[in-house]
Write a protein that holds these residues in place. Structure first.
Motif, PDB file in Angstrom:
ATOM      1  N   ARG A 193     -43.961 104.284   5.216  1.00 11.91           N
ATOM      2  CA  ARG A 193     -45.326 104.152   4.712  1.00 11.91           C
ATOM      3  C   ARG A 193     -46.299 104.964   5.570  1.00 11.91           C
ATOM      4  O   ARG A 193     -47.255 105.562   5.050  1.00 11.91           O
ATOM      5  CB  ARG A 193     -45.721 102.671   4.689  1.00 11.91           C
ATOM      6  CG  ARG A 193     -47.150 102.353   4.306  1.00 11.91           C
ATOM      7  CD  ARG A 193     -47.558 102.788   2.897  1.00 11.91           C
ATOM      8  NE  ARG A 193     -48.105 104.130   2.869  1.00 11.91           N
ATOM      9  CZ  ARG A 193     -48.829 104.636   1.881  1.00 11.91           C
ATOM     10  NH1 ARG A 193     -49.083 103.904   0.807  1.00 11.91           N
ATOM     11  NH2 ARG A 193     -49.275 105.864   1.938  1.00 11.91           N
ATOM     12  N   PHE A 194     -46.059 105.028   6.892  1.00 10.63           N
ATOM     13  CA  PHE A 194     -46.951 105.763   7.784  1.00 10.63           C
ATOM     14  C   PHE A 194     -46.673 107.268   7.806  1.00 10.63           C
ATOM     15  O   PHE A 194     -47.501 108.045   8.290  1.00 10.63           O
ATOM     16  CB  PHE A 194     -46.891 105.194   9.195  1.00 10.63           C
ATOM     17  CG  PHE A 194     -47.613 103.873   9.341  1.00 10.63           C
ATOM     18  CD1 PHE A 194     -48.971 103.771   9.044  1.00 10.63           C
ATOM     19  CD2 PHE A 194     -46.938 102.734   9.766  1.00 10.63           C
ATOM     20  CE1 PHE A 194     -49.650 102.562   9.175  1.00 10.63           C
ATOM     21  CE2 PHE A 194     -47.599 101.519   9.903  1.00 10.63           C
ATOM     22  CZ  PHE A 194     -48.963 101.431   9.606  1.00 10.63           C
ATOM     23  N   VAL A 195     -45.503 107.676   7.296  1.00 16.07           N
ATOM     24  CA  VAL A 195     -45.237 109.111   7.157  1.00 16.07           C
ATOM     25  C   VAL A 195     -46.292 109.717   6.232  1.00 16.07           C
ATOM     26  O   VAL A 195     -46.786 110.825   6.445  1.00 16.07           O
ATOM     27  CB  VAL A 195     -43.823 109.368   6.584  1.00 16.07           C
ATOM     28  CG1 VAL A 195     -43.658 110.836   6.180  1.00 16.07           C
ATOM     29  CG2 VAL A 195     -42.755 108.991   7.612  1.00 16.07           C
ATOM     30  N   ALA A 196     -46.646 108.952   5.207  1.00 14.70           N
ATOM     31  CA  ALA A 196     -47.633 109.411   4.223  1.00 14.70           C
ATOM     32  C   ALA A 196     -49.051 108.961   4.575  1.00 14.70           C
ATOM     33  O   ALA A 196     -49.880 108.760   3.689  1.00 14.70           O
ATOM     34  CB  ALA A 196     -47.250 108.915   2.834  1.00 14.70           C
ATOM     35  N   ALA A 197     -49.317 108.780   5.858  1.00 15.22           N
ATOM     36  CA  ALA A 197     -50.675 108.445   6.292  1.00 15.22           C
ATOM     37  C   ALA A 197     -51.471 109.731   6.463  1.00 15.22           C
ATOM     38  O   ALA A 197     -50.911 110.782   6.800  1.00 15.22           O
ATOM     39  CB  ALA A 197     -50.639 107.684   7.613  1.00 15.22           C
ATOM     40  N   GLU A 198     -52.748 109.638   6.250  1.00 12.57           N
ATOM     41  CA  GLU A 198     -53.617 110.814   6.388  1.00 12.57           C
ATOM     42  C   GLU A 198     -53.553 111.378   7.798  1.00 12.57           C
ATOM     43  O   GLU A 198     -53.590 112.596   8.010  1.00 12.57           O
ATOM     44  CB  GLU A 198     -55.053 110.425   6.035  1.00 12.57           C
ATOM     45  CG  GLU A 198     -56.001 111.588   5.858  1.00 12.57           C
ATOM     46  CD  GLU A 198     -57.362 111.159   5.354  1.00 12.57           C
ATOM     47  OE1 GLU A 198     -58.353 111.320   6.107  1.00 12.57           O
ATOM     48  OE2 GLU A 198     -57.435 110.644   4.219  1.00 12.57           O
ATOM     49  N   GLU A 199     -53.444 110.491   8.794  1.00 12.49           N
ATOM     50  CA  GLU A 199     -53.435 110.938  10.189  1.00 12.49           C
ATOM     51  C   GLU A 199     -52.069 111.433  10.653  1.00 12.49           C
ATOM     52  O   GLU A 199     -51.947 111.958  11.763  1.00 12.49           O
ATOM     53  CB  GLU A 199     -53.878 109.786  11.105  1.00 12.49           C
ATOM     54  CG  GLU A 199     -55.289 109.293  10.844  1.00 12.49           C
ATOM     55  CD  GLU A 199     -55.353 108.155   9.825  1.00 12.49           C
ATOM     56  OE1 GLU A 199     -56.380 107.466   9.790  1.00 12.49           O
ATOM     57  OE2 GLU A 199     -54.368 107.964   9.072  1.00 12.49           O
ATOM     58  N   THR A 289     -55.338 106.522   4.614  1.00 16.24           N
ATOM     59  CA  THR A 289     -55.566 106.430   6.054  1.00 16.24           C
ATOM     60  C   THR A 289     -54.815 105.214   6.600  1.00 16.24           C
ATOM     61  O   THR A 289     -54.479 104.295   5.847  1.00 16.24           O
ATOM     62  CB  THR A 289     -57.060 106.269   6.384  1.00 16.24           C
ATOM     63  OG1 THR A 289     -57.518 105.006   5.882  1.00 16.24           O
ATOM     64  CG2 THR A 289     -57.885 107.393   5.787  1.00 16.24           C
ATOM     65  N   CYS A 290     -54.578 105.207   7.887  1.00 17.70           N
ATOM     66  CA  CYS A 290     -53.898 104.066   8.511  1.00 17.70           C
ATOM     67  C   CYS A 290     -54.703 102.790   8.304  1.00 17.70           C
ATOM     68  O   CYS A 290     -54.148 101.715   8.091  1.00 17.70           O
ATOM     69  CB  CYS A 290     -53.684 104.323   9.994  1.00 17.70           C
ATOM     70  SG  CYS A 290     -52.475 105.617  10.338  1.00 17.70           S
ATOM     71  N   LYS A 291     -56.028 102.919   8.377  1.00 21.08           N
ATOM     72  CA  LYS A 291     -56.898 101.765   8.182  1.00 21.08           C
ATOM     73  C   LYS A 291     -56.733 101.205   6.776  1.00 21.08           C
ATOM     74  O   LYS A 291     -56.629  99.975   6.590  1.00 21.08           O
ATOM     75  CB  LYS A 291     -58.362 102.163   8.418  1.00 21.08           C
ATOM     76  CG  LYS A 291     -59.348 100.996   8.361  1.00 21.08           C
ATOM     77  CD  LYS A 291     -59.153 100.040   9.528  1.00 21.08           C
ATOM     78  CE  LYS A 291     -60.227  98.967   9.553  1.00 21.08           C
ATOM     79  NZ  LYS A 291     -60.007  98.003  10.649  1.00 21.08           N
ATOM     80  N   GLU A 292     -56.703 102.075   5.770  1.00 21.60           N
ATOM     81  CA  GLU A 292     -56.533 101.641   4.379  1.00 21.60           C
ATOM     82  C   GLU A 292     -55.174 100.976   4.180  1.00 21.60           C
ATOM     83  O   GLU A 292     -55.062  99.951   3.498  1.00 21.60           O
ATOM     84  CB  GLU A 292     -56.680 102.832   3.432  1.00 21.60           C
ATOM     85  CG  GLU A 292     -58.093 103.370   3.328  1.00 21.60           C
ATOM     86  CD  GLU A 292     -58.175 104.684   2.570  1.00 21.60           C
ATOM     87  OE1 GLU A 292     -59.249 104.981   2.019  1.00 21.60           O
ATOM     88  OE2 GLU A 292     -57.169 105.433   2.547  1.00 21.60           O
ATOM     89  N   ILE A 293     -54.143 101.560   4.786  1.00 21.98           N
ATOM     90  CA  ILE A 293     -52.786 101.020   4.655  1.00 21.98           C
ATOM     91  C   ILE A 293     -52.710  99.612   5.239  1.00 21.98           C
ATOM     92  O   ILE A 293     -52.268  98.669   4.582  1.00 21.98           O
ATOM     93  CB  ILE A 293     -51.764 101.944   5.355  1.00 21.98           C
ATOM     94  CG1 ILE A 293     -51.623 103.268   4.594  1.00 21.98           C
ATOM     95  CG2 ILE A 293     -50.394 101.257   5.450  1.00 21.98           C
ATOM     96  CD1 ILE A 293     -50.827 104.327   5.347  1.00 21.98           C
ATOM     97  N   ILE A 294     -53.148  99.462   6.480  1.00 21.19           N
ATOM     98  CA  ILE A 294     -53.041  98.174   7.170  1.00 21.19           C
ATOM     99  C   ILE A 294     -53.936  97.113   6.540  1.00 21.19           C
ATOM    100  O   ILE A 294     -53.511  95.983   6.301  1.00 21.19           O
ATOM    101  CB  ILE A 294     -53.356  98.343   8.669  1.00 21.19           C
ATOM    102  CG1 ILE A 294     -52.225  99.143   9.340  1.00 21.19           C
ATOM    103  CG2 ILE A 294     -53.524  96.984   9.354  1.00 21.19           C
ATOM    104  CD1 ILE A 294     -52.484  99.510  10.788  1.00 21.19           C
TER     105      ILE A 294
END
Length: 307
Positions: A193-199, A289-294
């Motif tokens: 899921r974090f591979v596809a993070a904006e950051e 973004t990581c913020k949106e994901i979490i």
């Protein structure tokens, strides 16, 4: 959302980012920690001083807790283990072996130690060795995997140890988090899921491939060599599986994949690169973004669990 995991880690959410080689670097780690989770720097086979540099860069971007993932079989492990102490890193996650020989020094330095395991036996061994928590990772995960699914592994590990358990493998949204908690986990770890993070520094080609993937687009290579790895299907995996089926020697298979992870992550070669990804690839439709994901995962899980 408060659990024993947030208490141990000092985070807002009981979410850990996986220590993915080439992917889990300072940009992503800092972003995940700033978003309320626990960002992780994947030491992998990087030179020790590069890991030290990465740690310092994370500290420049956030004052939140973060960690370093160390592969125990890596020749650099002893040096990285010492750097973790010198740089006062709050948390270490480990894989590919036992961290027993480093445990006393880490504990004396106040470092929280969380081994990633794929079996009940290893979980029990890690608890006896002084681990603060356990990541129970099922074979739905991307990269190097075990043989047991998350659904069956997590509750068995929960029943076998007293320390808190973090579920990993096959989790990408609030439904997965709620399910993991129903199995007894008190936190989750996510990589794909974090591979596809904006950051994430992952090449756009890789991110686009991931967002277009379906439920059947991941495959396991290396099953016959004893080193199974879950990746997205492409030209390289097709050739690898063909050679593997023909009984090609390990050296020939290893030559085919040499540098393939870097090709995928840094160069965007989605045909010849190793696109490490979990089975939840088909659930990822867009880069966030990581913020949106979490934030969305925690909110959805809380609704489902009626917290």
């Amino acid at each position: 959302m408060k659990t024993r995991i947030t208490e141990i880690l000092g985070t807002e959410a009981p979410i850990i980012q996986g220590g993915m080689a080439w992917v889990a670097e300072w940009n992503l780690a800092a972003a995940v920690s700033e978003a309320g989770g626990l960002g992780i720097i994947g030491a992998a086979s990087a030179p020790p001083e590069i890991v030290r540099e990465q740690i310092r860069k994370v500290k420049e971007l956030t004052d939140k807790p973060f960690g370093v993932n160390i592969m125990m079989l890596n020749p650099n492990a002893p040096e990285v283990a010492q750097i973790v102490i010198e740089e006062k890193v709050p948390v270490v996650t480990t894989g590919a072996g036992s961290p027993a020989k480093f445990m006393a020094d880490w504990k004396a330095a106040g470092v929280k130690v969380i081994p990633v395991v794929a079996s009940v036996a290893m979980a029990v061994m890690m608890e006896r060795g002084g681990a603060d928590a356990i990541v129970a990772e099922g074979c739905e995960a991307g990269g190097h995997i075990g043989s047991t699914t998350t659904m069956s592994l997590v509750p068995q590990v929960v029943d076998a140890v007293k320390i808190p358990v973090i579920a990993a493998g096959g989790i990408a949204d609030g439904r997965g988090m709620a399910a993991a908690f129903m199995l007894g986990a008190e936190g989750i770890q996510m990589g794909t899921r974090f591979v596809a993070a904006e950051e994430s520094i992952v090449h756009e080609n890789f991110k686009k491939k991931l967002c277009k993937a379906s439920d059947i687009d991941s495959v396991v290579t290396g099953a016959t060599t004893g080193h199974p790895i879950r990746v997205l299907r492409n030209k390289m995996t097709k050739e690898y599986l063909k050679l593997e089926q023909e009984g090609a020697p390990f050296e020939e298979l290893e030559k085919l994949t040499l540098g393939s992870l870097r090709k995928a992550v840094m160069e965007g070669d989605i045909e010849n690169g190793s696109l490490m990804s979990g089975q939840i690839a088909g659930m990822i439709k867009e880069v966030k973004t990581c913020k949106e994901i979490i934030t969305s995962i925690v909110a959805d899980a809380e609704k489902l669990m009626k917290i």
